[in-house]
Design a protein around this motif. Structure first.
Motif, PDB file in Angstrom:
ATOM      1  N   HIS A 199       0.856  -1.201   0.000  1.00 21.57           N
ATOM      2  CA  HIS A 199       0.000   0.000   0.000  1.00 21.57           C
ATOM      3  C   HIS A 199       0.884   1.241   0.000  1.00 21.57           C
ATOM      4  O   HIS A 199       1.502   1.547   1.021  1.00 21.57           O
ATOM      5  N   LEU A 207      -6.778  -5.966  12.737  1.00 18.72           N
ATOM      6  CA  LEU A 207      -7.135  -5.395  11.429  1.00 18.72           C
ATOM      7  C   LEU A 207      -8.180  -4.271  11.428  1.00 18.72           C
ATOM      8  O   LEU A 207      -7.893  -3.165  10.975  1.00 18.72           O
ATOM      9  N   TRP A 209      -7.203  -1.276  13.394  1.00 16.63           N
ATOM     10  CA  TRP A 209      -6.010  -0.694  12.755  1.00 16.63           C
ATOM     11  C   TRP A 209      -6.412   0.140  11.536  1.00 16.63           C
ATOM     12  O   TRP A 209      -5.901   1.240  11.321  1.00 16.63           O
ATOM     13  N   THR A 222      -5.120   3.749   9.406  1.00 12.98           N
ATOM     14  CA  THR A 222      -5.030   3.730   7.944  1.00 12.98           C
ATOM     15  C   THR A 222      -5.991   4.717   7.295  1.00 12.98           C
ATOM     16  O   THR A 222      -5.590   5.509   6.435  1.00 12.98           O
ATOM     17  N   PHE A 251     -11.767  -4.469   0.036  1.00 12.96           N
ATOM     18  CA  PHE A 251     -12.191  -5.793   0.505  1.00 12.96           C
ATOM     19  C   PHE A 251     -13.699  -5.756   0.694  1.00 12.96           C
ATOM     20  O   PHE A 251     -14.321  -4.694   0.589  1.00 12.96           O
ATOM     21  N   HIS A 255      -3.506 -12.348   1.712  1.00 15.43           N
ATOM     22  CA  HIS A 255      -3.590 -13.040   3.007  1.00 15.43           C
ATOM     23  C   HIS A 255      -4.087 -14.491   2.945  1.00 15.43           C
ATOM     24  O   HIS A 255      -3.317 -15.395   3.232  1.00 15.43           O
ATOM     25  N   SER A 302       3.136  -8.717   7.799  1.00 14.02           N
ATOM     26  CA  SER A 302       1.841  -8.140   8.123  1.00 14.02           C
ATOM     27  C   SER A 302       1.026  -9.091   8.992  1.00 14.02           C
ATOM     28  O   SER A 302       0.410  -8.683   9.983  1.00 14.02           O
ATOM     29  N   ILE A 305      -0.050  -7.593  12.556  1.00 14.58           N
ATOM     30  CA  ILE A 305      -1.466  -7.314  12.855  1.00 14.58           C
ATOM     31  C   ILE A 305      -2.079  -8.481  13.633  1.00 14.58           C
ATOM     32  O   ILE A 305      -3.230  -8.422  14.056  1.00 14.58           O
TER      33      ILE A 305
HETATM   34  N1  GUN Z   1      -7.852  -5.184   4.504  1.00 14.86           N
HETATM   35  C1  GUN Z   1      -8.465  -4.122   3.950  1.00 14.86           C
HETATM   36  N2  GUN Z   1      -7.637  -3.079   3.817  1.00 14.86           N
HETATM   37  C2  GUN Z   1      -6.458  -3.486   4.287  1.00 14.86           C
HETATM   38  C3  GUN Z   1      -5.177  -2.857   4.397  1.00 14.86           C
HETATM   39  O1  GUN Z   1      -4.967  -1.705   4.058  1.00 14.86           O
HETATM   40  N3  GUN Z   1      -4.180  -3.627   4.937  1.00 14.86           N
HETATM   41  C4  GUN Z   1      -4.377  -4.907   5.326  1.00 14.86           C
HETATM   42  N4  GUN Z   1      -3.360  -5.591   5.825  1.00 14.86           N
HETATM   43  N5  GUN Z   1      -5.567  -5.511   5.251  1.00 14.86           N
HETATM   44  C5  GUN Z   1      -6.586  -4.811   4.724  1.00 14.86           C
END
Ligand code: GUN
Ligand code: FE
Length: 453
Positions: free
Chosen positions: A86, A100, A103, A108, A212, A278, A303, A307
């Motif tokens: 990102h 997540l 966070w 973010t 997402f 992921h 990550s 996280i």
């Molecule tokens: N899932 C949705 N947005 C993000 C992001 O910016 N980073 C991560 N690690 N997971 C996400």
């Protein structure tokens, strides 16, 4: 002459120990999976590799005066490839104490709002590409923000530097602050316009990027699927099954879906150009659909540890009953390092915790040829062979006192050297980075040995 400021005349050549994979390593000791040339030469014309071979065979054939960068102590590998990162999170990385969803909201989404300002986006794009190149990464698959200007900033900077970036405007039309929301229609229109401007322009490629399932309505996922169908060469990237609360939330938002993967599947978002970040907590049926559709699961170890998301199961995904294509990535700023070497180190540890392992050959294959294949870019990047772009990283396994000390016990064994590089290495172990044969990073400033034949 190419159009880049300061580019050297061509042909030019880069000399040193060359390592490039020709096949996926079956395990430790698979010497048939790579080509190593102790004193090799890469001849560059028009930014691409024209010839590769033994220096002593190729040097006499070069036109007199051809400049040669010599790296007698370096290990020259293809430029590293990061398949999920990102760019608006360079000031989110290292944010304390949240899993997540918290966070995202706490750090973010606050930071990403600043990318409405084109100057901020431009400054960050420049920093981001500097940092990738310092780490030997020459291609990345990048999430921008919801603002089309953030994509413009990144592609413009990448074009200036001659790097190949795959990137897209994040689509998000719910569960985000108003300043970060588009709509199904505007997300579609803006993405479409960006595809028109940037997809296939020079080395830049577009990825349709619904962030997402939590931040997109059904109408927006439908629009993302429409873009995917309309433009057959574009990529699709999103996040899938990273965190348990995320999965529960998705279940509530899409009660009719069979599982999280099905949410994307029903809008036509699976496929061989689709990258799913992921993929940690998947059901068997999800693995089956990812496999069938030839989608790519992206392993983001730093990550997932930072996280607290969970442990990626490489054995199950890559070598299970339904094999899924797997790539590896930093996921900065959920990830904690821009370095693919550090990423491989943490990948090794994640797999160890699952009773699995990651041989050094496999790790280096993944960072180069493997990731290139996962992007359908094999033969273009990720290997050192004629026809590929001359994107290269020069690695130094003796970069720090601890590395040099450890290397005293390594007696010419490539796999041990690679394991030292991935376990102890980081940006300090990248002596130089070349983009289309042009030195884009030079750790030691002016490098000792630049000569000419
Ligand atoms: N899932 C949705 N947005 C993000 C992001 O910016 N980073 C991560 N690690 N997971 C996400
Ligand atoms: Fe991510």
């Amino acid at each position: 002459m190419r159009d880049m400021a300061g580019s050297a005349p061509e042909p030019k050549a880069i000399r040193g120990r060359l390592l490039s994979f020709t096949a996926e390593p079956s395990g430790p000791g698979d010497t048939a999976s790579y080509r190593l040339i102790d004193d090799g030469l890469v001849v560059v014309r028009d930014g691409r590799i024209a010839e590769v071979g033994e220096a002593r065979s190729l040097l006499p054939g070069l036109p007199p005066g051809t400049p040669v960068d010599h790296h007698p102590h370096g290990l020259i590998v293809p430029g590293l490839i990061d398949t999920h990162i990102h760019f608006p999170q360079t000031q989110v990385i290292a944010s304390y104490g949240a899993q997540l969803l918290e966070w995202l909201n706490k750090y973010t989404f606050v930071e990403e709002q600043r990318f409405a300002d084109p100057d901020h986006a431009a400054r960050n794009a420049s920093f981001f590409l500097d940092e990738l190149l310092r780490n030997g990464t020459t291609t990345a698959v990048v999430y921008a923000t919801v603002h089309p200007g953030s994509v413009e900033a990144l592609f413009a900077e990448s074009e200036r530097r001659g790097t190949a970036m795959i990137a897209g405007k994040v689509m998000m039309d719910r569960n985000a602050p108003p300043g970060l929301r588009d709509t199904a229609q505007s997300g579609y229109d803006e993405s479409r316009a960006l595809i028109g401007r940037w997809h296939g322009r020079g080395r830049q490629l577009y990825a349709v990027t619904p962030r997402f399932a939590i931040t997109s309505t059904e109408a927006q996922l439908e629009a993302a699927g429409a873009l995917n169908r309309e433009f057959s060469g574009v990529y699709m990237q999103t996040h899938l099954s990273e965190n348990l609360k995320e999965i529960e939330t998705v279940r509530g938002l899409f009660p009719d879906a069979r599982h999280y993967t099905d949410v994307y599947d029903r809008y036509g978002l699976l496929g061989e150009r689709s990258l799913f970040g992921h993929c940690i907590h998947l059901e068997d049926d999800e693995v089956r659909r990812l496999s069938e559709s030839r989608s790519v699961a992206v392993f983001c170890p730093t990550s997932n540890l930072f996280i607290g998301s969970g442990l990626f199961d490489l054995e199950r995904l890559a070598r299970g009953r339904d094999p899924v294509r797997v790539s590896v990535a930093t996921d900065v700023g959920g990830g904690t390092s821009y370095s693919m070497l550090r990423t491989a180190a943490e990948g090794y540890k994640v797999l160890q915790l699952g009773g699995q392992n990651l041989p050094a050959l496999s790790a280096f294959h993944m960072m180069t040829r493997g990731n290139a294949l996962s992007l359908g870019l094999g033969g273009t990047i990720g290997t050192i062979e004629p026809g590929c772009f001359a994107d290269l990283a020069v690695l130094d396994a003796r970069a720090t006192p601890a590395m040099a000390h450890r290397m005293e016990t390594v007696d010419g064994d490539l796999e041990e050297e690679l394991f030292v590089l991935m376990t102890l290495g980081d940006d300090r172990a990248v002596a130089a980075t070349y983009v289309q044969g042009r030195r884009a990073w030079d750790r030691d400033g002016g490098m000792g040995m630049v000569g000419a034949v």
